[in-house]
Scaffold this motif. Structure first.
Motif, PDB file in Angstrom:
ATOM      1  N   SER A 191       0.824  -1.208   0.000  1.00  0.00           N
ATOM      2  CA  SER A 191       0.000   0.000   0.000  1.00  0.00           C
ATOM      3  C   SER A 191       0.858   1.259   0.000  1.00  0.00           C
ATOM      4  O   SER A 191       0.623   2.196  -0.776  1.00  0.00           O
ATOM      5  N   LEU A 192       1.861   1.296   0.872  1.00  0.00           N
ATOM      6  CA  LEU A 192       2.727   2.472   0.944  1.00  0.00           C
ATOM      7  C   LEU A 192       3.483   2.694  -0.362  1.00  0.00           C
ATOM      8  O   LEU A 192       3.623   3.822  -0.836  1.00  0.00           O
ATOM      9  N   ARG A 193       3.941   1.619  -0.970  1.00  0.00           N
ATOM     10  CA  ARG A 193       4.689   1.750  -2.224  1.00  0.00           C
ATOM     11  C   ARG A 193       3.751   2.185  -3.363  1.00  0.00           C
ATOM     12  O   ARG A 193       4.126   3.021  -4.200  1.00  0.00           O
ATOM     13  N   ARG A 194       2.533   1.645  -3.384  1.00  0.00           N
ATOM     14  CA  ARG A 194       1.584   2.025  -4.429  1.00  0.00           C
ATOM     15  C   ARG A 194       1.242   3.510  -4.352  1.00  0.00           C
ATOM     16  O   ARG A 194       1.196   4.198  -5.376  1.00  0.00           O
ATOM     17  N   VAL A 195       1.010   4.001  -3.145  1.00  0.00           N
ATOM     18  CA  VAL A 195       0.575   5.385  -2.980  1.00  0.00           C
ATOM     19  C   VAL A 195       1.748   6.360  -3.009  1.00  0.00           C
ATOM     20  O   VAL A 195       1.674   7.423  -3.629  1.00  0.00           O
ATOM     21  N   LEU A 196       2.851   5.993  -2.361  1.00  0.00           N
ATOM     22  CA  LEU A 196       3.933   6.939  -2.113  1.00  0.00           C
ATOM     23  C   LEU A 196       5.142   6.752  -3.030  1.00  0.00           C
ATOM     24  O   LEU A 196       6.053   7.585  -3.019  1.00  0.00           O
ATOM     25  N   GLU A 203       8.654   5.231  -4.650  1.00  0.00           N
ATOM     26  CA  GLU A 203       9.914   4.739  -4.133  1.00  0.00           C
ATOM     27  C   GLU A 203      10.252   5.430  -2.803  1.00  0.00           C
ATOM     28  O   GLU A 203       9.964   6.618  -2.627  1.00  0.00           O
ATOM     29  N   PRO A 204      10.898   4.711  -1.891  1.00  0.00           N
ATOM     30  CA  PRO A 204      11.129   5.250  -0.541  1.00  0.00           C
ATOM     31  C   PRO A 204      12.352   6.147  -0.435  1.00  0.00           C
ATOM     32  O   PRO A 204      13.258   5.924   0.391  1.00  0.00           O
ATOM     33  N   ASP A 205      12.394   7.191  -1.223  1.00  0.00           N
ATOM     34  CA  ASP A 205      13.535   8.109  -1.187  1.00  0.00           C
ATOM     35  C   ASP A 205      13.542   8.875   0.139  1.00  0.00           C
ATOM     36  O   ASP A 205      12.568   9.545   0.498  1.00  0.00           O
ATOM     37  N   GLY A 206      14.653   8.792   0.857  1.00  0.00           N
ATOM     38  CA  GLY A 206      14.789   9.496   2.125  1.00  0.00           C
ATOM     39  C   GLY A 206      14.030   8.882   3.290  1.00  0.00           C
ATOM     40  O   GLY A 206      14.075   9.423   4.401  1.00  0.00           O
ATOM     41  N   PRO A 217      12.259  -0.622   3.223  1.00  0.00           N
ATOM     42  CA  PRO A 217      12.251   0.701   3.864  1.00  0.00           C
ATOM     43  C   PRO A 217      10.860   1.196   4.244  1.00  0.00           C
ATOM     44  O   PRO A 217      10.680   1.803   5.300  1.00  0.00           O
ATOM     45  N   TRP A 218       9.869   0.948   3.374  1.00  0.00           N
ATOM     46  CA  TRP A 218       8.507   1.327   3.736  1.00  0.00           C
ATOM     47  C   TRP A 218       8.015   0.511   4.925  1.00  0.00           C
ATOM     48  O   TRP A 218       7.321   1.029   5.811  1.00  0.00           O
ATOM     49  N   LEU A 235       3.507  12.649   3.807  1.00  0.00           N
ATOM     50  CA  LEU A 235       3.228  11.246   3.503  1.00  0.00           C
ATOM     51  C   LEU A 235       1.808  10.876   3.900  1.00  0.00           C
ATOM     52  O   LEU A 235       1.073  10.221   3.137  1.00  0.00           O
ATOM     53  N   SER A 236       1.393  11.284   5.088  1.00  0.00           N
ATOM     54  CA  SER A 236       0.054  10.952   5.565  1.00  0.00           C
ATOM     55  C   SER A 236      -1.015  11.624   4.721  1.00  0.00           C
ATOM     56  O   SER A 236      -2.065  11.034   4.440  1.00  0.00           O
TER      57      SER A 236
END
Length: 302
Positions: free
Chosen positions: A120-125, A127-130, A165-166, A282-283
Motif C-alpha cells: 500500500s505504501l509503495r503504491r501510494v507513495l 519509491e522510498p527516497d529518504g 524501507p517502507w 506522507l500521511s
C-alpha cells in the motif's frame, strides 16, 4: 464486516464546513507526532492490500484488525486481548479474536499485514527516497522509550523489523502509536474511568456524535446510556456535550499522555519540526489516495 462495508462506513469524508476536531488543535509536540503518524501506522488496519491478503486467509475486516493487532502478543487468551486493547467491549473482541485465531495462522497473519502495508505504501507513495533517514530519526525517539506497563508496544518491539524501507517506517510508526496508546489507557484508568466513559469522552473531544464511536467498539446502547448518565452526574457532561469540567478533565488526560511521551519527543530533538512536516506530507498523500479515512475526527480518535 467485510472490507467494502468498512470503507463505506469509515471512509466517508466529513460534511463540508465541518470544524477541525478539538483534539487535533493541540500544539504539543507529542500530540502532533501522534496525529502525523496515524495514517502510516494504521496501514496494517486500513490498507486494501492488507485486507485482501487477510481475506485470502479467511478473515473479514474485524478479524484482520483484532487478530492482526493482537498477533504481536503471540497467541494470547482472548481476555488478554481485551485487556490490552482497553476500550473495546469484551464480548466483541473475544468473539472476533477466537474466530479469527481459529481460522488463520499467526505467522501468516503477520506476514500478510507486513506485505500488505508495504504494498500500500509503495503504491501510494512510490519509491522510498529518504525514508530510511526519517525512520532513523523516529527510532532515535524510541531509543529512550521504556517497556514498563506498555504490553502492546513491548510485544510489537519484539517482532523483527521489516527489511523493506517502507515496512521499517510503518513498523516504527506502529511502535510510536502503541507506545502512546498504552500510556493513554494507563492515564485514563488512573483518573477512574472505565472503557465506556473513556470512549464517550474521546468521541466528544474529537467532534463525533455522542455514542457513535463508542458503539463501534461493541458497547450496547444501555451501556453507553449508563456511561453518559454517570458522566452527567459527575458534572462532565450536560445535554450530551462536554461541560467546562469535562473539557478540563480531557485536557488533563491529554497532558498526562503527552508527558508520558516526553522521552520520545526529546529523542527526536531539534529535528522534530522537519520530521513532522515529512510525516504530514506522507500521511496527506495516503488520505488523498483513500488509504486512510478522510474524516479528521477519525484520525484524531485513532
Amino acid at each position: 464486516m467485510d472490507y467494502e462495508t468498512a470503507v463505506a462506513t469509515f471512509f466517508a469524508p466529513p460534511p463540508p464546513g465541518t470544524e477541525p476536531p478539538p483534539a487535533s488543535l493541540r500544539a504539543s509536540g507529542a500530540r502532533r507526532l501522534r496525529d502525523a503518524i496515524e495514517p502510516i501506522a494504521t496501514q496494517g488496519i486500513w490498507a486494501r492490500e492488507v485486507n485482501e491478503r487477510c481475506a485470502d486467509l479467511g478473515l473479514d475486516f474485524l478479524g484482520t484488525y483484532v487478530w492482526g493487532r493482537a498477533a504481536s502478543l503471540g497467541t494470547p487468551p482472548p481476555a488478554l486481548v481485551t485487556a490490552t486493547f482497553g476500550v473495546f467491549a469484551p464480548a466483541l473482541v473475544e468473539s472476533v479474536f477466537a474466530g479469527a485465531a481459529a481460522t488463520a495462522d499467526r505467522d501468516a497473519v503477520l506476514a500478510a499485514r507486513e506485505a500488505g502495508a508495504v504494498a500500500s505504501l509503495r503504491r501510494v507513495l512510490g519509491e522510498p527516497d529518504g525514508v530510511a533517514e526519517l525512520t532513523a530519526l523516529l527510532r532515535r525517539g524510541l531509543a529512550g522509550a521504556h517497556l514498563v506497563a506498555r504490553p502492546l508496544y513491548a510485544a510489537l518491539a519484539a517482532l523483527p523489523v521489516p527489511a523493506d524501507p517502507w515496512g521499517a517506517l510503518w513498523r516504527v510508526c506502529e511502535l510510536l502509536r502503541e507506545h502512546r496508546g498504552d500510556a493513554h489507557l494507563a492515564v485514563c484508568l488512573s483518573a477512574g474511568l472505565d472503557p465506556v466513559r473513556m470512549n464517550v469522552l474521546t468521541e466528544l473531544t474529537c467532534g463525533m456524535t455522542l455514542g457513535s464511536y463508542t458503539a463501534s467498539r461493541g458497547w450496547s446502547p444501555e451501556e453507553i446510556g449508563a456511561a453518559v448518565a454517570t458522566l452527567t452526574d459527575d458534572g462532565l457532561l450536560a445535554d450530551g456535550a462536554l461541560t467546562e469540567a469535562g473539557e478540563e478533565l480531557r485536557a488533563v488526560l491529554e497532558d498526562m499522555t503527552d508527558d508520558a511521551e516526553d522521552a520520545v519527543v526529546a529523542g527526536i530533538g531539534e529535528d522534530l519540526e522537519d520530521v513532522l512536516a515529512r510525516l504530514a506530507d506522507l500521511s496527506g498523500d495516503l488520505i488523498e489516495a483513500g488509504a486512510f479515512p478522510a474524516d479528521p475526527a477519525k484520525r484524531a480518535a485513532g
